[in-house]
Design a protein around this motif. Structure first.
Motif, PDB file in Angstrom:
ATOM      1  N   GLY A  27       0.799  -1.224   0.000  1.00  0.00           N
ATOM      2  CA  GLY A  27       0.000   0.000   0.000  1.00  0.00           C
ATOM      3  C   GLY A  27       0.829   1.270   0.000  1.00  0.00           C
ATOM      4  N   TRP A  28       1.834   1.315   0.862  1.00  0.00           N
ATOM      5  CA  TRP A  28       2.704   2.501   0.913  1.00  0.00           C
ATOM      6  C   TRP A  28       3.419   2.693  -0.416  1.00  0.00           C
ATOM      7  N   SER A  29       3.912   1.616  -0.962  1.00  0.00           N
ATOM      8  CA  SER A  29       4.636   1.698  -2.230  1.00  0.00           C
ATOM      9  C   SER A  29       3.724   2.139  -3.369  1.00  0.00           C
ATOM     10  N   MET A  30       2.479   1.637  -3.391  1.00  0.00           N
ATOM     11  CA  MET A  30       1.542   2.040  -4.432  1.00  0.00           C
ATOM     12  C   MET A  30       1.105   3.490  -4.268  1.00  0.00           C
ATOM     13  N   SER A  31       1.168   3.998  -3.042  1.00  0.00           N
ATOM     14  CA  SER A  31       0.758   5.374  -2.783  1.00  0.00           C
ATOM     15  C   SER A  31       1.894   6.365  -3.006  1.00  0.00           C
ATOM     16  N   TYR A  32       3.106   5.995  -2.587  1.00  0.00           N
ATOM     17  CA  TYR A  32       4.213   6.956  -2.599  1.00  0.00           C
ATOM     18  C   TYR A  32       5.475   6.446  -3.280  1.00  0.00           C
ATOM     19  N   GLY A  33       5.390   5.288  -3.927  1.00  0.00           N
ATOM     20  CA  GLY A  33       6.547   4.751  -4.630  1.00  0.00           C
ATOM     21  C   GLY A  33       6.728   5.385  -5.999  1.00  0.00           C
ATOM     22  N   ALA A  34       7.680   4.859  -6.765  1.00  0.00           N
ATOM     23  CA  ALA A  34       7.956   5.371  -8.104  1.00  0.00           C
ATOM     24  C   ALA A  34       6.699   5.287  -8.963  1.00  0.00           C
ATOM     25  N   SER A  35       6.339   6.406  -9.598  1.00  0.00           N
ATOM     26  CA  SER A  35       5.080   6.501 -10.320  1.00  0.00           C
ATOM     27  C   SER A  35       5.057   5.653 -11.587  1.00  0.00           C
ATOM     28  N   VAL A  36       3.911   5.039 -11.817  1.00  0.00           N
ATOM     29  CA  VAL A  36       3.665   4.289 -13.055  1.00  0.00           C
ATOM     30  C   VAL A  36       2.629   5.076 -13.844  1.00  0.00           C
ATOM     31  N   GLY A  37       3.098   5.904 -14.759  1.00  0.00           N
ATOM     32  CA  GLY A  37       2.199   6.700 -15.593  1.00  0.00           C
ATOM     33  C   GLY A  37       1.447   7.782 -14.858  1.00  0.00           C
ATOM     34  N   GLY A  38       1.821   8.061 -13.615  1.00  0.00           N
ATOM     35  CA  GLY A  38       1.126   9.081 -12.841  1.00  0.00           C
ATOM     36  C   GLY A  38      -0.141   8.596 -12.169  1.00  0.00           C
ATOM     37  N   PHE A  39      -0.467   7.296 -12.325  1.00  0.00           N
ATOM     38  CA  PHE A  39      -1.735   6.790 -11.813  1.00  0.00           C
ATOM     39  C   PHE A  39      -1.597   5.925 -10.568  1.00  0.00           C
ATOM     40  N   PHE A  40      -0.479   5.290 -10.362  1.00  0.00           N
ATOM     41  CA  PHE A  40      -0.235   4.547  -9.123  1.00  0.00           C
ATOM     42  C   PHE A  40       1.268   4.324  -8.987  1.00  0.00           C
ATOM     43  N   GLY A  41       1.687   4.080  -7.748  1.00  0.00           N
ATOM     44  CA  GLY A  41       3.089   3.809  -7.506  1.00  0.00           C
ATOM     45  C   GLY A  41       3.408   2.340  -7.760  1.00  0.00           C
ATOM     46  N   ASN A  42       4.634   2.073  -8.106  1.00  0.00           N
ATOM     47  CA  ASN A  42       5.071   0.692  -8.334  1.00  0.00           C
ATOM     48  C   ASN A  42       4.982  -0.081  -7.018  1.00  0.00           C
ATOM     49  N   ALA A 104     -12.474  -5.260   1.195  1.00  0.00           N
ATOM     50  CA  ALA A 104     -11.606  -4.257   1.821  1.00  0.00           C
ATOM     51  C   ALA A 104     -10.209  -4.268   1.188  1.00  0.00           C
ATOM     52  N   GLY A 105      -9.648  -5.453   1.035  1.00  0.00           N
ATOM     53  CA  GLY A 105      -8.315  -5.551   0.451  1.00  0.00           C
ATOM     54  C   GLY A 105      -8.281  -5.183  -1.013  1.00  0.00           C
ATOM     55  N   VAL A 106      -9.277  -5.634  -1.767  1.00  0.00           N
ATOM     56  CA  VAL A 106      -9.313  -5.364  -3.212  1.00  0.00           C
ATOM     57  C   VAL A 106      -9.571  -3.886  -3.475  1.00  0.00           C
ATOM     58  N   TRP A 107     -10.535  -3.304  -2.766  1.00  0.00           N
ATOM     59  CA  TRP A 107     -10.863  -1.896  -3.009  1.00  0.00           C
ATOM     60  C   TRP A 107      -9.719  -0.971  -2.613  1.00  0.00           C
ATOM     61  N   ALA A 108      -9.073  -1.274  -1.493  1.00  0.00           N
ATOM     62  CA  ALA A 108      -7.928  -0.459  -1.092  1.00  0.00           C
ATOM     63  C   ALA A 108      -6.844  -0.494  -2.165  1.00  0.00           C
ATOM     64  N   THR A 109      -6.609  -1.683  -2.737  1.00  0.00           N
ATOM     65  CA  THR A 109      -5.559  -1.843  -3.737  1.00  0.00           C
ATOM     66  C   THR A 109      -5.908  -1.174  -5.061  1.00  0.00           C
ATOM     67  N   LEU A 110      -7.158  -1.318  -5.494  1.00  0.00           N
ATOM     68  CA  LEU A 110      -7.531  -0.833  -6.822  1.00  0.00           C
ATOM     69  C   LEU A 110      -8.081   0.594  -6.830  1.00  0.00           C
ATOM     70  N   SER A 111      -8.488   1.093  -5.677  1.00  0.00           N
ATOM     71  CA  SER A 111      -9.066   2.438  -5.641  1.00  0.00           C
ATOM     72  C   SER A 111      -8.298   3.379  -4.724  1.00  0.00           C
ATOM     73  N   TYR A 112      -8.170   3.012  -3.427  1.00  0.00           N
ATOM     74  CA  TYR A 112      -7.571   3.968  -2.494  1.00  0.00           C
ATOM     75  C   TYR A 112      -6.103   4.255  -2.809  1.00  0.00           C
ATOM     76  N   PHE A 113      -5.290   3.230  -2.955  1.00  0.00           N
ATOM     77  CA  PHE A 113      -3.861   3.460  -3.181  1.00  0.00           C
ATOM     78  C   PHE A 113      -3.595   4.272  -4.451  1.00  0.00           C
TER      79      PHE A 113
END
Length: 211
Positions: A27-42, A104-113
């Motif tokens: 989650g942290w990496s997807m939120s603040y990691g290296a950007s993938v196209g500006g839409f999510f972090g790696n 909870a896990g799927v939505w956090a991964t695909l939407s929140y992060f």
């Protein structure tokens, strides 16, 4: 109602357990990691917080706000957890508990992060040079001239969770007996106590967001 209270409490506790773990893993990496196209972090950039807490010498990393990185991770994890838990209010007593945990896990991964990355992590909806605001208003000193502001989660938390709650409520529909049998509140004292705890918690959320 009385039979809904335990369900609602466990949905929030379950969210804490699920999102608390996956936030550390990816989650942290997807939120603040290296950007993938500006839409999510790696998700593998800082998987398991690798490189997010210590520097090469084993000292705590300090972020741009002067706060140790581990404090930032803990603080941001609370935003992720509460955002998913907010959605549960629209589903009270109407979904299986196991199904909720998977959601909870799927939505956090695909939407929140991804939304957190786009708004707070330098992605497409931030003030970054390659973001939407920069495309519309131009840039000044490498950032959007007119910068979007989401101080403590208006977009990332509330709009995000609100839309998810609305969609789920429309899909799942009314609870059994709605409109045909009385649904008296179980305990108004707990309602007021919960509201007071939430209100108190906002001081931490909003003041903490100023770092």
């Amino acid at each position: 109602r009385a039979k809904s209270v335990l369900n609602m409490m466990m949905m929030s506790f379950g969210t804490l357990g699920v999102v608390g773990v996956i936030y550390v893993l990816w989650g942290w990496s997807m939120s603040y990691g290296a950007s993938v196209g500006g839409f999510f972090g790696n998700p593998f950039d800082q998987f398991g917080l690798d490189g997010a807490i210590y520097d090469g010498a084993g000292e705590f990393l300090i972020d741009g706000m002067g706060v140790p990185g581990i404090v930032g991770v803990a603080f941001q994890s609370t935003f992720a957890i509460i955002t998913v838990a907010l959605v549960s209010g629209a589903l009270a007593d109407r979904v299986k508990f196991g199904t909720w945990l998977v959601f909870a896990g799927v939505w956090a991964t695909l939407s929140y992060f991804p939304i957190a990355h786009m708004v707070w992590g330098g992605g497409f909806l931030s003030d970054s040079e390659g973001g939407l605001a920069a495309m519309i208003f131009g840039t000044t000193d490498g950032a959007a001239t007119v910068a979007p502001i989401d101080f403590a989660g208006g977009t990332v938390v509330h709009i995000n969770a609100g839309v998810a709650a609305l969609v789920l409520a429309l899909i799942i529909g009314k609870r059994k007996g709605f409109g045909t049998e009385p649904m008296r509140p179980h305990n108004l004292t707990l309602v007021m106590l919960g509201a007071a705890l939430l209100w108190f918690g906002w001081f931490g959320f909003n003041a903490g967001s100023a770092f």
